[in-house]
Scaffold this motif. Sequence first.
Motif, short mmCIF file in Angstrom:
data_model
loop_
_atom_site.label_atom_id
_atom_site.label_comp_id
_atom_site.label_asym_id
_atom_site.label_seq_id
_atom_site.Cartn_x
_atom_site.Cartn_y
_atom_site.Cartn_z
N ALA A 181 86.84 17.44 6.10
CA ALA A 181 86.37 16.18 5.55
C ALA A 181 84.94 16.32 5.01
O ALA A 181 84.64 15.88 3.90
N SER A 182 84.08 16.97 5.78
CA SER A 182 82.70 17.19 5.31
C SER A 182 82.70 17.94 3.99
O SER A 182 81.93 17.61 3.09
N GLY A 185 83.16 16.11 0.95
CA GLY A 185 82.07 15.19 0.62
C GLY A 185 82.10 13.90 1.43
O GLY A 185 81.39 12.95 1.12
N ILE A 186 82.94 13.85 2.47
CA ILE A 186 83.00 12.66 3.32
C ILE A 186 81.87 12.73 4.34
O ILE A 186 81.71 13.75 5.01
N ASP A 187 81.08 11.66 4.44
CA ASP A 187 79.98 11.62 5.39
C ASP A 187 80.55 11.23 6.75
O ASP A 187 80.88 10.07 6.99
N HIS A 190 79.00 8.35 8.74
CA HIS A 190 79.32 7.03 8.16
C HIS A 190 80.73 6.61 8.59
O HIS A 190 80.95 5.45 8.97
N ILE A 191 81.67 7.53 8.53
CA ILE A 191 83.05 7.20 8.88
C ILE A 191 83.16 6.87 10.38
O ILE A 191 83.88 5.93 10.76
#
Lengths: 290, 233
Positions: A181-182, A185-187, A190-191
């Motif tokens: 996920a990182s 580009g997923i923070d 935040h999630i």
Amino acid sequence: MYTPSIIAEAVVNGLLTGAVYALVALGLTLVYGVLHIINFAHGALLTCAMFAVWALSDGLGLNVYLTIPPLAVLFLCLGYGLQRWVIGPASHGDDGNTLLVTLGLSIAIENGLLAAFHADTRTLSGDAAFDVVELGPMLLSRPRLIGFGVAVLVAVLLWALLAGTDAGKAIRAVAKEKMGASLAGIDVRHIYALTFGLGCACLAVAAGLLMPTFYVNPRVGNAFVLVAFTIVVLGGMGSVPGALLGGLLIGVVESLGGLFLGESLGQAGIFVLFILVLLLRPAGLFGARA
Amino acid sequence: MLEVRNLVAGYGEVEVIRGLSLTVAAGQIVAVLGANGVGKTTLNKTLSGLLPVGAGEIHFDGARIDTASPSEIVARGLIHVPEGRKIFPNMNVRENLELGSYRRAKPRRAGNLERVFSIFPRLRERAGQYAGSLSGGEQQMLAIGRGMMAEPRLLILDEPSLGLSPLLVEEMFALIARLNAEGQAILLVEQNVVQSLDIAGTAYILENGACALSGPAAELAANPALRRAYLGL
Ligand SMILES: Nc1ncnc2c1ncn2[C@@H]1O[C@H](COP(=O)(O)OP(=O)(O)OP(=O)(O)O)[C@@H](O)[C@H]1O
Ligand SMILES: [Mg+2]
């Protein structure tokens, strides 16, 4: 003496209560499924939400159901902030610490509420609790019917969010594959915070649905969370459909238990069922088998 | 386009990368080779922001990225397809690909999805299948496809041929060469030394966390010391 209509009424009443239990469990299982922690502050946060409903409704005279949307948004933000800036940083990425932090948080909240409101038990004024609807041969409580409808609506909305939006997909991605996920580009922080916020928003809705027929005192959330935890284990840790069906099942078992064993022993049925499921399907009804 | 200067990085107290320098120019394939455990994956994780930089500098497209977060680095177009694929097993192929454009190139998602499907027709056939139930080769295609969904400026591939059958390894190298022919800059980490040197422009050989040997891939392929150490010739 147990005529079919009495039993049917008990089953339906169980389903109605169970839907609200499911909502509390949904918040717990969502946080567990994504952050892989058990949020020990869940009960205390539910208590907070119930006090907030009581204050807005009895204090400001707002219709109890109208308190739900603003409180859901408020608790979404509150949960987001708690995870992002308190629980997350304080636990330094260690799950053991997270447990202690949420436990500490629950103690702080509970004592804060005790200091502010004392140990008194409060109910909403008005007689909404005795408002019944006639459905064929059954007499059903109107607030519970509303509770069922709203709980189902929230579950559907949550499902649509998880299945159909980028944020929801990111939540599911983080739940199973943090590094992947990182790199997409997923923070992840935040999630995590968003998930925690959604869990808290479920509590705010549940609080608005419980208050018309229940009471609030600074410890009231714990009883619900004990049941919710049973539901989460029963349905499979982290499983959203498991929490929903588990909640309904527990509601029915409690209601039938109350009918056959008497009001005070109703909850015993829950734990018998719990032990049976753990013996026969240790991963829960919907849990992935190890 | 990517410039790494005297990089030091590792896991807490443990230094794995000790003063490494490396450059990738636009349109190039740069191969990074080295024995198991030498720190190739550690280098990639540091470049993509998963591990902190201990010392040294990383410049990408003219900006320093050594304190940037992974999601900022993705937004700049440095896309890392990790060793071990790290796809989302609980989601279907299409959702995995969609998340490739979570942070970058989202407006062109539909077109890029079509492009990935035309490069990997197998993924189109399996669009609705859970990624966790794909074969190893299909998972690798999915991981690369997910990376391509972000329209990488530089694509880091960490052992893309790991665990593939010899035939698929050939296909994988052909694919990498083809992407590069379309202008894609690639940083390729590999165990297949011969094939990597064959398609790369420049290569770096890592030893002890730094670069022991570097130069045009064709020259390195002819280097007697390298042939002895890595090819047993
Ligand atoms: N999470 C970690 N914590 C501590 N040390 C680690 C960690 N991950 C890797 N290492 C160590 O760092 C060194 C470099 O590992 P790395 O994975 O970067 O090697 P590599 O060059 O990619 O090897 P391979 O070719 O086998 O993939 C190894 O000695 C490894 O044991
Ligand atoms: Mg490696």
